[in-house]
Motif scaffolding. Structure first.
Motif, PDB file in Angstrom:
ATOM      1  N   ILE A 113       0.854  -1.191   0.000  1.00 17.05           N
ATOM      2  CA  ILE A 113       0.000   0.000   0.000  1.00 17.05           C
ATOM      3  C   ILE A 113       0.889   1.240   0.000  1.00 17.05           C
ATOM      4  CG2 ILE A 113      -1.936  -1.123   1.179  1.00 17.05           C
ATOM      5  CD1 ILE A 113      -0.994   0.142   3.784  1.00 17.05           C
ATOM      6  N   ASP A 114       0.329   2.353  -0.487  1.00 16.78           N
ATOM      7  CA  ASP A 114       1.081   3.606  -0.550  1.00 16.78           C
ATOM      8  C   ASP A 114       0.780   4.528   0.621  1.00 16.78           C
ATOM      9  OD1 ASP A 114       2.260   2.879  -2.993  1.00 16.78           O
ATOM     10  OD2 ASP A 114       0.489   3.582  -4.098  1.00 16.78           O
ATOM     11  N   GLU A 115      -0.404   4.362   1.235  1.00 20.38           N
ATOM     12  CA  GLU A 115      -0.783   5.184   2.371  1.00 20.38           C
ATOM     13  C   GLU A 115      -1.539   4.322   3.376  1.00 20.38           C
ATOM     14  OE1 GLU A 115      -4.850   7.007   0.355  1.00 20.38           O
ATOM     15  OE2 GLU A 115      -3.074   8.279   0.600  1.00 20.38           O
ATOM     16  N   PRO A 116      -1.548   4.723   4.653  1.00 21.79           N
ATOM     17  CA  PRO A 116      -2.189   3.911   5.687  1.00 21.79           C
ATOM     18  C   PRO A 116      -3.678   3.679   5.420  1.00 21.79           C
ATOM     19  CG  PRO A 116      -0.832   5.634   6.664  1.00 21.79           C
ATOM     20  CD  PRO A 116      -0.923   5.938   5.201  1.00 21.79           C
ATOM     21  N   ILE A 117      -4.149   2.523   5.833  1.00 22.34           N
ATOM     22  CA  ILE A 117      -5.561   2.166   5.704  1.00 22.34           C
ATOM     23  C   ILE A 117      -6.233   2.330   7.063  1.00 22.34           C
ATOM     24  CG2 ILE A 117      -7.201   0.328   5.169  1.00 22.34           C
ATOM     25  CD1 ILE A 117      -5.085  -0.906   3.351  1.00 22.34           C
ATOM     26  N   TYR A 118      -7.388   2.958   7.082  1.00 19.68           N
ATOM     27  CA  TYR A 118      -8.161   3.112   8.320  1.00 19.68           C
ATOM     28  C   TYR A 118      -9.030   1.862   8.494  1.00 19.68           C
ATOM     29  CZ  TYR A 118      -6.727   8.017   8.452  1.00 19.68           C
ATOM     30  OH  TYR A 118      -5.990   9.179   8.517  1.00 19.68           O
ATOM     31  N   PHE A 119      -8.413   0.798   8.953  1.00 24.85           N
ATOM     32  CA  PHE A 119      -9.106  -0.486   9.074  1.00 24.85           C
ATOM     33  C   PHE A 119     -10.353  -0.393   9.952  1.00 24.85           C
ATOM     34  CE2 PHE A 119      -4.777  -1.942   7.998  1.00 24.85           C
ATOM     35  CZ  PHE A 119      -5.072  -2.840   6.985  1.00 24.85           C
ATOM     36  N   MET A 120     -10.231   0.273  11.093  1.00 28.49           N
ATOM     37  CA  MET A 120     -11.332   0.302  12.048  1.00 28.49           C
ATOM     38  C   MET A 120     -12.412   1.317  11.687  1.00 28.49           C
ATOM     39  SD  MET A 120     -10.196  -2.094  13.807  1.00 28.49           S
ATOM     40  CE  MET A 120     -11.633  -2.145  14.849  1.00 28.49           C
ATOM     41  N   ALA A 121     -12.237   2.011  10.578  1.00 25.80           N
ATOM     42  CA  ALA A 121     -13.245   2.982  10.149  1.00 25.80           C
ATOM     43  C   ALA A 121     -14.012   2.479   8.929  1.00 25.80           C
ATOM     44  CB  ALA A 121     -12.592   4.325   9.831  1.00 25.80           C
TER      45      ALA A 121
END
Length: 266
Positions: A113-121
């Protein structure tokens, strides 16, 4: 209480009788079906993951001959069972955080991935995260019974299979797994009765308003009505609904086990 307009001030004997009105209100609420879906999906995912995972782990540990390594693995996998859901949930939330979370950092380091993923959102991730958290917490504890069953399998069967030239996986498939099936089916039947009683701690701690469409389950739904709105009758009606569905599920799975002649309860 489920058949009354219950008032704490009047009590059970003083509250007005309303018949099936509470159940009609419950079944007309569109949120109820959304919550019912969440409860079924998360419970079935957790049941399947825990059921299959515990059997696989027990089979693998049963093949380990180095006792120190075996005891070490057992201890490590047992420990999360004794840890509070509050601690488990915080570890999951920190690990999946977009701000320096271990998972995001690893995925970015690997170039996935290139940027963080907001898993909990994101609701699409919640069911899988919840299943993983439950599996991590209870997997080791669930293997205890299966390891005890494997320990009781007649060793002469393994010796005879070795004489016939059977390999390790062949003995596992033809001796270990058939020895586990009756106990596994019995546990599956018992656990089926708790599908709608998945609790609320994990969903309450891992969920948020951003994913409430995927995180809210029947117990949370009942708690919100009973304590936030003050509709105690609806909370009791949900409990009665859960009990009836649980009985039907247990009888259905037990009927299937009787047909297959494997580990029936009655």
């Amino acid at each position: 209480m489920a058949f009354q307009k219950y008032s704490p001030a009047k009590g059970v004997f003083g509250s007005d009788f309303t018949g099936l009105d509470t159940f009609r209100t419950l079944f007309k609420d569109p949120i109820f079906y959304e919550v019912l879906r969440n409860t079924f999906v998360m419970s079935i995912m957790s049941l399947a993951a825990g059921f299959i995972g515990a059997i696989i782990l027990a089979l693998l540990l049963n093949e380990v001959k180095f006792s120190l390594f075996k005891r070490t693995v057992q201890t490590i996998t047992y420990i999360p069972h004794f840890v509070s859901w509050i601690v488990i949930a915080n570890i999951i939330l920190v690990g999946l955080s977009p701000d320096g979370g271990m998972i995001n950092e690893l995925l970015m380091t690997l170039g996935i991935i290139d940027e963080p993923i907001y898993f909990m959102a994101e609701g699409k991730w919640f069911w899988w995260i919840h299943t993983f958290a439950g599996l991590w917490k209870e997997l080791g504890w669930s293997t205890i019974i299966y390891l005890a069953v494997l320990g009781g399998v007649n060793t002469e069967l393994y010796e005879a299979a070795s004489v016939d030239g059977a390999g390790r996986f062949s003995k596992m498939w033809h001796i270990s797994i058939p020895g586990l099936i009756p106990t596994a089916m019995m546990l599956l039947i018992l656990n089926t009765g708790w599908i709608l009683s998945s609790g609320f701690e994990s969903q309450f701690l891992l969920g948020s308003n951003l994913v409430i469409e995927y995180s809210q389950v029947l117990d949370l739904y009942a708690m919100n009505y009973a304590f936030s709105i003050g509709d105690y009758s609806l909370g009791v009606a949900i409990s009665i609904f859960k009990s009836i569905v649980s009985i039907i599920l247990v009888l259905s799975v037990n009927f299937l086990a009787r047909k297959l002649d494997q580990g029936k309860i009655f």
